[in-house]
Motif scaffolding. Sequence first.
Motif, PDB file in Angstrom:
ATOM      1  N   GLY A  68       0.800  -1.203   0.000  1.00  0.00           N
ATOM      2  CA  GLY A  68       0.000   0.000   0.000  1.00  0.00           C
ATOM      3  C   GLY A  68       0.845   1.270   0.000  1.00  0.00           C
ATOM      4  N   LEU A  69       1.913   1.277   0.798  1.00  0.00           N
ATOM      5  CA  LEU A  69       2.792   2.443   0.834  1.00  0.00           C
ATOM      6  C   LEU A  69       3.527   2.623  -0.492  1.00  0.00           C
ATOM      7  N   ALA A 127      -6.362  -1.056  -7.190  1.00  0.00           N
ATOM      8  CA  ALA A 127      -6.025  -0.207  -6.041  1.00  0.00           C
ATOM      9  C   ALA A 127      -5.136   0.953  -6.473  1.00  0.00           C
ATOM     10  N   ALA A 128      -4.215   0.693  -7.414  1.00  0.00           N
ATOM     11  CA  ALA A 128      -3.325   1.750  -7.900  1.00  0.00           C
ATOM     12  C   ALA A 128      -4.116   2.858  -8.577  1.00  0.00           C
ATOM     13  N   TRP A 186      -7.605   5.198   5.755  1.00  0.00           N
ATOM     14  CA  TRP A 186      -7.067   4.397   4.653  1.00  0.00           C
ATOM     15  C   TRP A 186      -7.713   3.026   4.616  1.00  0.00           C
ATOM     16  N   PRO A 187      -8.887   2.900   3.975  1.00  0.00           N
ATOM     17  CA  PRO A 187      -9.611   3.943   3.253  1.00  0.00           C
ATOM     18  C   PRO A 187     -10.635   4.629   4.155  1.00  0.00           C
ATOM     19  N   ALA A 188     -11.087   5.821   3.713  1.00  0.00           N
ATOM     20  CA  ALA A 188     -12.240   6.459   4.324  1.00  0.00           C
ATOM     21  C   ALA A 188     -13.500   5.776   3.798  1.00  0.00           C
ATOM     22  N   ALA A 189     -14.650   6.198   4.288  1.00  0.00           N
ATOM     23  CA  ALA A 189     -15.896   5.564   3.861  1.00  0.00           C
ATOM     24  C   ALA A 189     -16.129   5.703   2.359  1.00  0.00           C
ATOM     25  N   ASP A 249      -8.397  -5.447   4.263  1.00  0.00           N
ATOM     26  CA  ASP A 249      -6.990  -5.069   4.207  1.00  0.00           C
ATOM     27  C   ASP A 249      -6.354  -5.502   2.901  1.00  0.00           C
ATOM     28  N   ALA A 250      -6.740  -6.681   2.403  1.00  0.00           N
ATOM     29  CA  ALA A 250      -6.123  -7.221   1.194  1.00  0.00           C
ATOM     30  C   ALA A 250      -6.339  -6.309  -0.006  1.00  0.00           C
ATOM     31  N   ALA A 251      -7.464  -5.580   0.009  1.00  0.00           N
ATOM     32  CA  ALA A 251      -7.769  -4.714  -1.126  1.00  0.00           C
ATOM     33  C   ALA A 251      -6.837  -3.519  -1.195  1.00  0.00           C
TER      34      ALA A 251
END
Length: 247
Positions: free
Chosen positions: A65-66, A93-94, A208-211, A242-244
């Motif tokens: 993610g980072l 996700a990118a 991370w993430p917001a709604a 989390d995996a997403a």
Amino acid sequence: MVAVPSRLEPDASGPRPVLEVVADLRARVDRLQGRSTPEPLPVHPGLAGLLEPRAGGTYTVASAGLALLMLAGPSAGGAWCGIVGAPELGVEAAIELGVDPARTVVVPDPGPRWLEVTAALVDVLSLVVVRPPEQVGPGQAQRVAARLRSRGSVLVPWGAWPGADAHLSVSEPRWAGVGRGHGHLRSRQVKVAVERGRAPARTRTLWWPAADLSVRPVGPGEDRADRRPPDVLAQDEAPVTDAAWGA
């Protein structure tokens, strides 16, 4: 995304080593984008004010993610970027973070000459994410650092790298949305830390993430837990995992 074939690419005259493919790509990118005096790279809003990557710098990250968050700022700002040896990084996700697939070069499996591939991309791209498959020696890191400084590029290793300017990590994840045994996970807060040598780490708490699936700093007055009761979630809100995000 601009994908460079893994290891070999066949053509009319036989297999072409990946370095030759990268060289051709470098020529194409040079024609599309001149490399003048490097300007400061833009960063994702989640990192603005916390980290300002300098041209020629190396910044290690502890998670997928980072790596994507570091990639997202320059990419969204129009810079050409690259990913070497990290097929785990999710395209969806990118893109959600702002990565422009049309200006992203991906080499999922560079083979044993991965360091040469990385150095070749550093020569022409503004930022390169690399997942080293093996330990990198100080001498190797110094040679890459010299190319980074001469070209004004930024390197983001996912993992250890000698002499890195800073290290980014994520901790203390807290999900919101589940209560009394039911509900959907729909937002999360994490603490991002930037460590430089022996100096105290600089930290920030992000949604991370917001709604709304964005990544942003937790604003003044926002609670650690989402104020909206979990038992009034809309039926069409899908759970987020989390995996997403890989943070």
